[in-house]
Design a protein around this motif. Structure first.
Motif, PDB file in Angstrom:
ATOM      1  N   LEU A  68       0.858  -1.186   0.000  1.00 30.08           N
ATOM      2  CA  LEU A  68       0.000   0.000   0.000  1.00 30.08           C
ATOM      3  C   LEU A  68       0.895   1.237   0.000  1.00 30.08           C
ATOM      4  O   LEU A  68       2.118   1.149   0.076  1.00 30.08           O
ATOM      5  N   ALA A  86      -7.014   5.787   2.867  1.00 31.82           N
ATOM      6  CA  ALA A  86      -7.636   4.558   2.377  1.00 31.82           C
ATOM      7  C   ALA A  86      -8.285   4.807   1.019  1.00 31.82           C
ATOM      8  O   ALA A  86      -8.199   3.966   0.113  1.00 31.82           O
ATOM      9  N   ASN A 132      -5.660   4.939  -1.691  1.00 34.20           N
ATOM     10  CA  ASN A 132      -5.142   3.609  -1.998  1.00 34.20           C
ATOM     11  C   ASN A 132      -6.117   2.816  -2.859  1.00 34.20           C
ATOM     12  O   ASN A 132      -5.691   2.079  -3.747  1.00 34.20           O
ATOM     13  N   ILE A 133      -7.400   2.957  -2.618  1.00 32.35           N
ATOM     14  CA  ILE A 133      -8.372   2.273  -3.466  1.00 32.35           C
ATOM     15  C   ILE A 133      -8.384   2.894  -4.852  1.00 32.35           C
ATOM     16  O   ILE A 133      -8.420   2.190  -5.871  1.00 32.35           O
ATOM     17  N   ALA A 148     -15.015  -1.617  -1.172  1.00 32.58           N
ATOM     18  CA  ALA A 148     -14.517  -1.888   0.174  1.00 32.58           C
ATOM     19  C   ALA A 148     -15.459  -2.821   0.913  1.00 32.58           C
ATOM     20  O   ALA A 148     -15.026  -3.715   1.652  1.00 32.58           O
ATOM     21  N   ALA A 200     -13.790  -4.736   3.789  1.00 34.84           N
ATOM     22  CA  ALA A 200     -12.888  -3.731   4.350  1.00 34.84           C
ATOM     23  C   ALA A 200     -13.633  -2.511   4.876  1.00 34.84           C
ATOM     24  O   ALA A 200     -13.046  -1.674   5.550  1.00 34.84           O
ATOM     25  N   ILE A 233     -12.445   0.385   7.818  1.00 34.70           N
ATOM     26  CA  ILE A 233     -12.130   1.718   7.277  1.00 34.70           C
ATOM     27  C   ILE A 233     -13.007   2.772   7.951  1.00 34.70           C
ATOM     28  O   ILE A 233     -12.522   3.845   8.345  1.00 34.70           O
ATOM     29  N   GLN A 277      -5.951  -6.481   7.169  1.00 35.23           N
ATOM     30  CA  GLN A 277      -6.587  -5.246   6.694  1.00 35.23           C
ATOM     31  C   GLN A 277      -5.926  -4.744   5.419  1.00 35.23           C
ATOM     32  O   GLN A 277      -6.606  -4.304   4.487  1.00 35.23           O
ATOM     33  N   ARG A 278      -4.600  -4.808   5.371  1.00 35.70           N
ATOM     34  CA  ARG A 278      -3.911  -4.399   4.141  1.00 35.70           C
ATOM     35  C   ARG A 278      -4.321  -5.288   2.976  1.00 35.70           C
ATOM     36  O   ARG A 278      -4.513  -4.813   1.848  1.00 35.70           O
ATOM     37  N   ARG A 329      -7.154  -6.889   2.541  1.00 39.21           N
ATOM     38  CA  ARG A 329      -8.520  -6.580   2.101  1.00 39.21           C
ATOM     39  C   ARG A 329      -8.569  -5.261   1.336  1.00 39.21           C
ATOM     40  O   ARG A 329      -9.327  -5.115   0.369  1.00 39.21           O
ATOM     41  N   LEU A 330      -7.748  -4.283   1.764  1.00 37.58           N
ATOM     42  CA  LEU A 330      -7.704  -3.013   1.044  1.00 37.58           C
ATOM     43  C   LEU A 330      -7.110  -3.224  -0.353  1.00 37.58           C
ATOM     44  O   LEU A 330      -7.552  -2.598  -1.328  1.00 37.58           O
ATOM     45  N   ARG A 348      -8.823  -2.461  -3.979  1.00 36.68           N
ATOM     46  CA  ARG A 348      -8.124  -1.729  -5.033  1.00 36.68           C
ATOM     47  C   ARG A 348      -8.180  -2.476  -6.357  1.00 36.68           C
ATOM     48  O   ARG A 348      -8.326  -1.867  -7.424  1.00 36.68           O
TER      49      ARG A 348
END
Length: 619
Positions: free
Chosen positions: A465, A470, A473-474, A490, A495, A499, A521-522, A524-525, A529
């Protein structure tokens, strides 16, 4: 069409290459050899690479040159007005003294205004050139292949992007103006000296070679030492970057002291070279000052003798002395500036290495367009591939695979079987030594790599990331994604809940590489993305590896929904995540050894059945 390809190692090989013992020393040795080759070239030749940047802003440069000439003329003009004030201002009882000093005042005002305008335009031009260079260099850096970064550490690249460009910036914004002004002063002053007193000027010219000799002699040595110092310091910066990036590993293994000691050794090595350079430059400065002021004293004494004999007026002597001081100071200043030129030249040579580096993976002169709308079909036929530097350890051996539009294919097998290599070839990070890789029926070597990669959404095992929010990043998956679309994906990736729980929700900064989040969490983010990209082909490389059982189940539901409308390739060591794949391809030692559904492969009793039996038994 000829496909010139430069095979390159996997991204992970960068860490492998720089992490092995002796890698830093090897890199310094290689850079030292490159520096040795550069020394055979003319001192300032690398600075010629600045010319294209200068031509882009030639109008500002011309204005700067004009005011540089005006400032130099006004500076030398002070000597003429001072001579007039001495020789003529005191005549007739000093009747003209006020007028001559008004001339001096006007000359000073012109000098001040011209110097200010000159400074503005020189600095503006230099800063603009540096900004263009930074942007261009960073753009070139991002186009280079992973093979390039396997042979040059990230810290070394950043050193050239920062430290070396800063040296060139000093030259363009300060030293070049200083040097040009003094060079023009030297030329103009010499010309005026010939007019004022040819005899005394001849003596000045006799002193000049004595001045210039040590300047060029020591200047060459300073440049060699500067390049060597920069390389040593870049090595230290590279190691520091690795240590900070892996700070948790360094601390967990109790290697803080050894890391500090190793960094200290690299810094001391760089300092030792810098100390030698400083001694050489100090000696050069001392020689120049002694010779310069000794020469001025001699010339002043000879001029005083002419005044006593009546062959020279006091004003003429004053002008000659002032011109001599200007010329001598200009020579000394040029010597000082020459050191900056040497440093900038060494830095520019290192920058030029990056600027000239060519990407082995590039679009052909006439790229073939991929079909529109996209079908989502990928194919690999008889692919043989080995990473650079490891030709005796091929990653793929005659590998073939075809994935039809909308199909889900899982790649399984032991570590090192070549599964991730398949993804890297599909994304055209590398080209195979032989065989064909195609997307939607087009050989990827005939297409633009950017267009090929636009067909894929990739979730890697590391899930890197960035330090933004957030939402940013997406949106890295698709820049024009709205916040509602970001929330939707998300939620699909499970996620949204964590978030929304962040202090500022989607606007919360995540810190460098998203380290404020847990591994799950990273992950899932990263999946969100990939989903927002809405690409026809989905690549999942251990996409659920960092999740606990509950989150894995939730994310798997989201992935199942995403895979329904996309062609999907899944890499998984945990066989439970690939049970619903349309096909499972079992890889071993770079080959596809089995293929079929879960039930078919278990019935065959081969490698897959053995892996499944071991894993399910342990679970």
């Amino acid at each position: 069409m000829t496909h010139a390809s430069t095979p390159t190692p996997p991204a992970s090989s960068l860490e492998t290459a720089v992490g092995r013992p002796g890698a830093g020393a090897l890199l310094v040795e290689q850079m030292g050899e490159a520096g040795g080759k550069r020394e055979k070239r003319r001192d300032v030749r690398p600075l010629g690479r600045l010319l294209p940047y200068l031509m882009q802003h030639r109008m500002d440069a011309l204005i700067a040159v004009f005011w540089l000439l005006m400032a130099t003329g006004a500076s030398l003009g002070l000597t003429a007005t001072a001579r007039g004030a001495i020789d003529h201002g005191f005549q007739n009882g000093g009747a003209d003294i006020n007028r001559w000093f008004l001339f001096l005042g006007a000359n000073a005002l012109l000098l001040g205004a011209a110097s200010a305008i000159r400074y503005f335009y020189v600095t503006k031009t230099g800063e603009r050139m540096i900004a263009d260079m930074r942007t261009g260099l960073f753009g070139r850096i991002l186009t280079l292949d992973p093979s390039f970064y396997a042979s040059m550490r990230t810290g070394e690249v950043l050193s050239r992007l920062t430290t070396d460009i800063a040296l060139v910036e000093t030259l363009l914004t300060t030293s070049v103006s200083f040097a040009l002004r003094n060079f023009l002063t030297l030329l103009g002053g010499l010309a005026m000296l010939f007019v004022v007193s040819p005899k005394l000027t001849g003596l000045v010219l006799l002193i000049a070679p004595v001045l210039l000799g040590p300047i060029f002699l020591f200047g060459r040595e300073v440049r060699k030492l500067t390049v060597k110092s920069q390389d040593r310091f870049a090595n230290a910066v590279g190691f520091a970057g690795e240590s900070v990036d892996a700070i948790e590993t360094v601390q967990a293994f109790g290697r803080v002291r050894s890391a500090v000691a190793r960094f200290g050794e690299a810094v001391e090595a760089a300092f030792a070279v810098s100390l030698t350079r400083m001694k050489a430059r100090a000696l050069m400065t001392a020689l120049v000052i002694v010779v310069m002021f000794g020469g001025v004293t001699l010339v002043l004494w000879l001029g005083a003798q002419d005044v006593v004999r009546g062959t020279m007026s006091p004003g003429t002597l004053l002008q000659f002395v002032l011109l001599s001081v200007f010329v001598a100071a200009a020579v000394g200043a040029i010597g000082e500036s020459w050191g900056d030129v040497q440093k900038a030249s060494g830095a520019m040579a290192r920058i030029d290495e990056l600027m000239r580096a060519e990407a082995g993976i590039a679009a052909p002169a006439k790229p073939v367009a991929l079909p529109s709308p996209p079908r989502g079909e990928v194919s690999m036929s008889a692919v043989n591939f080995a990473y650079p530097g490891r030709p005796d350890l091929p990653a793929l051996k005659g590998f073939s695979l075809t994935v039809r539009p909308g199909e889900t294919v899982a790649l399984v097998g032991p570590s090192g079987a070549g599964k991730s290599t398949v993804f890297r070839l599909l994304l055209r990070f590398y080209d195979p030594q032989s065989g064909l890789v195609s997307v939607d029926g087009v050989d990827v070597r005939d297409a633009d790599p950017v267009e090929v990669r636009n067909r894929f959404a990739w979730v890697s095992q590391e899930a890197p990331l960035f330090s933004g929010s957030a939402l940013e990043n997406i949106r890295f998956g698709r820049e024009d994604a709205t916040e509602d679309e970001a929330r939707a994906v998300a939620e699909e990736a499970q996620a949204l809940q964590f978030i929304d729980a962040l202090p500022e929700g989607f606007a919360t900064p995540l810190g460098e590489r998203g380290k404020s989040l847990s591994g799950g969490q990273r992950q899932r983010l990263a999946i969100a993305r990939a989903l927002v990209r809405d690409a026809p082909i989905l690549l999942l490389d251990e996409a659920t590896s960092a999740l606990d059982a509950e989150n894995e189940r939730l994310v798997q539901v989201a992935l199942d929904q995403a895979m329904q409308s996309r062609t999907t390739l899944v890499i998984a060591h945990r066989l439970a995540t690939v049970l619903r794949a349309d096909r499972i391809v079992v890889m071993e030692d770079g080959r596809a050894v089995e293929e079929g559904t879960h039930a078919q492969l278990v019935a065959q009793g081969g490698l897959y059945a053995r892996l499944a039996r071991l894993q399910f038994r342990s679970e």
